[in-house]
Design an enzyme around this catalytic site. Structure first.
Site, PDB file in Angstrom:
ATOM      1  N   MET A 171      55.008 -39.629 -25.858  1.00 47.71           N
ATOM      2  CA  MET A 171      56.095 -40.613 -25.873  1.00 47.71           C
ATOM      3  C   MET A 171      56.839 -40.464 -24.547  1.00 47.71           C
ATOM      4  O   MET A 171      57.972 -39.980 -24.490  1.00 47.71           O
ATOM      5  CB  MET A 171      57.002 -40.354 -27.086  1.00 47.71           C
ATOM      6  CG  MET A 171      56.354 -40.802 -28.393  1.00 47.71           C
ATOM      7  SD  MET A 171      57.150 -40.088 -29.842  1.00 47.71           S
ATOM      8  CE  MET A 171      56.296 -38.516 -29.914  1.00 47.71           C
ATOM      9  N   MET A 210      58.038 -35.754 -25.776  1.00 44.22           N
ATOM     10  CA  MET A 210      59.101 -36.762 -25.563  1.00 44.22           C
ATOM     11  C   MET A 210      59.837 -36.463 -24.272  1.00 44.22           C
ATOM     12  O   MET A 210      60.175 -35.301 -24.008  1.00 44.22           O
ATOM     13  CB  MET A 210      60.088 -36.720 -26.725  1.00 44.22           C
ATOM     14  CG  MET A 210      59.445 -36.940 -28.078  1.00 44.22           C
ATOM     15  SD  MET A 210      60.692 -36.796 -29.374  1.00 44.22           S
ATOM     16  CE  MET A 210      59.710 -37.223 -30.809  1.00 44.22           C
ATOM     17  N   MET A 233      52.782 -46.470 -35.546  1.00 48.21           N
ATOM     18  CA  MET A 233      54.021 -45.738 -35.842  1.00 48.21           C
ATOM     19  C   MET A 233      54.666 -46.339 -37.085  1.00 48.21           C
ATOM     20  O   MET A 233      54.890 -47.552 -37.165  1.00 48.21           O
ATOM     21  CB  MET A 233      55.000 -45.830 -34.669  1.00 48.21           C
ATOM     22  CG  MET A 233      54.599 -45.027 -33.443  1.00 48.21           C
ATOM     23  SD  MET A 233      54.344 -43.259 -33.735  1.00 48.21           S
ATOM     24  CE  MET A 233      55.971 -42.752 -34.308  1.00 48.21           C
ATOM     25  N   ASP A 281      52.161 -42.272 -38.505  1.00 45.17           N
ATOM     26  CA  ASP A 281      53.069 -41.217 -38.052  1.00 45.17           C
ATOM     27  C   ASP A 281      54.516 -41.597 -38.317  1.00 45.17           C
ATOM     28  O   ASP A 281      55.021 -42.564 -37.761  1.00 45.17           O
ATOM     29  CB  ASP A 281      52.825 -41.017 -36.541  1.00 45.17           C
ATOM     30  CG  ASP A 281      53.682 -39.918 -35.935  1.00 45.17           C
ATOM     31  OD1 ASP A 281      54.374 -39.208 -36.675  1.00 45.17           O
ATOM     32  OD2 ASP A 281      53.632 -39.777 -34.698  1.00 45.17           O
ATOM     33  N   HIS A 335      49.583 -32.026 -34.588  1.00 48.93           N
ATOM     34  CA  HIS A 335      50.130 -33.193 -33.891  1.00 48.93           C
ATOM     35  C   HIS A 335      51.256 -32.717 -32.970  1.00 48.93           C
ATOM     36  O   HIS A 335      52.192 -32.049 -33.418  1.00 48.93           O
ATOM     37  CB  HIS A 335      50.638 -34.191 -34.924  1.00 48.93           C
ATOM     38  CG  HIS A 335      51.126 -35.482 -34.364  1.00 48.93           C
ATOM     39  ND1 HIS A 335      50.279 -36.508 -34.020  1.00 48.93           N
ATOM     40  CD2 HIS A 335      52.374 -35.914 -34.087  1.00 48.93           C
ATOM     41  CE1 HIS A 335      50.991 -37.531 -33.560  1.00 48.93           C
ATOM     42  NE2 HIS A 335      52.273 -37.190 -33.577  1.00 48.93           N
ATOM     43  N   HIS A 367      50.571 -36.609 -28.750  1.00 48.35           N
ATOM     44  CA  HIS A 367      51.208 -37.929 -28.835  1.00 48.35           C
ATOM     45  C   HIS A 367      52.235 -38.027 -27.719  1.00 48.35           C
ATOM     46  O   HIS A 367      53.314 -37.432 -27.803  1.00 48.35           O
ATOM     47  CB  HIS A 367      51.853 -38.060 -30.229  1.00 48.35           C
ATOM     48  CG  HIS A 367      52.585 -39.336 -30.453  1.00 48.35           C
ATOM     49  ND1 HIS A 367      53.435 -39.518 -31.530  1.00 48.35           N
ATOM     50  CD2 HIS A 367      52.607 -40.511 -29.776  1.00 48.35           C
ATOM     51  CE1 HIS A 367      53.939 -40.738 -31.487  1.00 48.35           C
ATOM     52  NE2 HIS A 367      53.462 -41.353 -30.422  1.00 48.35           N
ATOM     53  N   SER A 409      53.104 -32.234 -37.686  1.00 44.95           N
ATOM     54  CA  SER A 409      53.738 -32.384 -36.371  1.00 44.95           C
ATOM     55  C   SER A 409      54.568 -31.151 -36.025  1.00 44.95           C
ATOM     56  O   SER A 409      55.469 -30.760 -36.769  1.00 44.95           O
ATOM     57  CB  SER A 409      54.637 -33.618 -36.348  1.00 44.95           C
ATOM     58  OG  SER A 409      55.459 -33.561 -35.199  1.00 44.95           O
TER      59      SER A 409
END
Ligand code: DX5
Ligand code: ZN
Length: 223
Positions: free
Chosen positions: A67, A36, A136, A174, A32, A65, A7
């Site tokens: 979020m 956010m 998660m 993750d 990754h 990813h 990540s």
């Protein structure tokens, strides 16, 4: 075969290009990318322009990813930025199926994530429409947290469902994963492993990735 997805959240943000090359050279399969928004999660990281800037410099699979609230608004931006996989959170979508369709209409892999508080039963109906499920293993928002062991039962439930329904589904985990506990996740059925601090935070990322592969091979899924 497992895929290791370091990540970027744990990278050196002043040297992203060099740091991504460092983990690619160390044997990572995916990159990754944790996006956010400070609303769906309490933290703000980076967005599509950072991903687009890295794209010409890396051949890793870009695993984005999201979020963020209402991710459907930004699917096009992340496709254009160079995403290969787009993951949305079930909890962040007003109409999850519509968001899945918006991703599937593009040439990218489609994934859905659930946070630790969300029961796996809510994810099950969407599995036939996904390329990957992301379970998660920490509460999303920050790197460097400890894996929550109770989340692994969800991995097992998704794996069982996928196998019994003939789905070709990747299962990603993750949060809080390192060589010492990766075997718990692969034994439960995960095949794509996100690791932020464990890989980017190490001076020997090659050794960390090799140790993860070794432990995964020693702890295969058993139905
Ligand atoms: C958490 C992120 C994770 C995180 C993983 O919200 O989705 O990808 O960066 O970091 P580690 O491996 O340090 O827990
Ligand atoms: Zn993530």
């Amino acid at each position: 075969m497992i895929y290791v997805a370091p990540s970027l959240l744990a990278a050196d943000f002043a040297n992203l290009k060099a740091d991504v090359k460092r983990i690619a050279d160390a044997g990572a399969n995916y990159l990754h990318l944790d996006v956010m928004d400070g609303a769906f999660v309490p933290n703000i990281s980076f967005g599509a322009p950072v991903i687009a800037s890295l794209r010409p410099h890396s051949r890793l699979i870009f695993d984005v990813h999201l979020m963020i609230m209402d991710p459907i608004r930004y699917i096009e931006d992340f496709v254009k930025a160079g995403a290969d996989i787009i993951t949305i959170h079930l909890e962040s979508c007003a109409d999850p199926m519509k968001a899945i369709q918006a991703i599937r209409a593009r040439e990218v892999r489609c994934a859905m994530a659930i946070s630790p508080a969300t029961p796996v039963e809510k994810l099950i109906p969407f599995l036939p429409h996904l390329d990957m499920a992301l379970i998660m293993t920490v509460v999303p928002g920050f790197g460097g947290q400890a894996l929550i062991p109770e989340t692994l039962e969800k991995v097992r439930t998704v794996k069982r469902y996928a196998d019994s329904h003939g789905l070709n589904l990747d299962i990603e985990v993750d949060g809080g994963i390192k060589p010492e506990n990766v075997g718990l996740t692969t034994a439960a059925g995960a095949n794509i492993i996100v690791a932020g601090s464990a890989v980017f935070g190490s001076k020997q990322p090659r050794t960390v990735i090799e140790d993860m592969r070794k432990s995964a091979a020693e702890h295969p899924y058993q139905a």
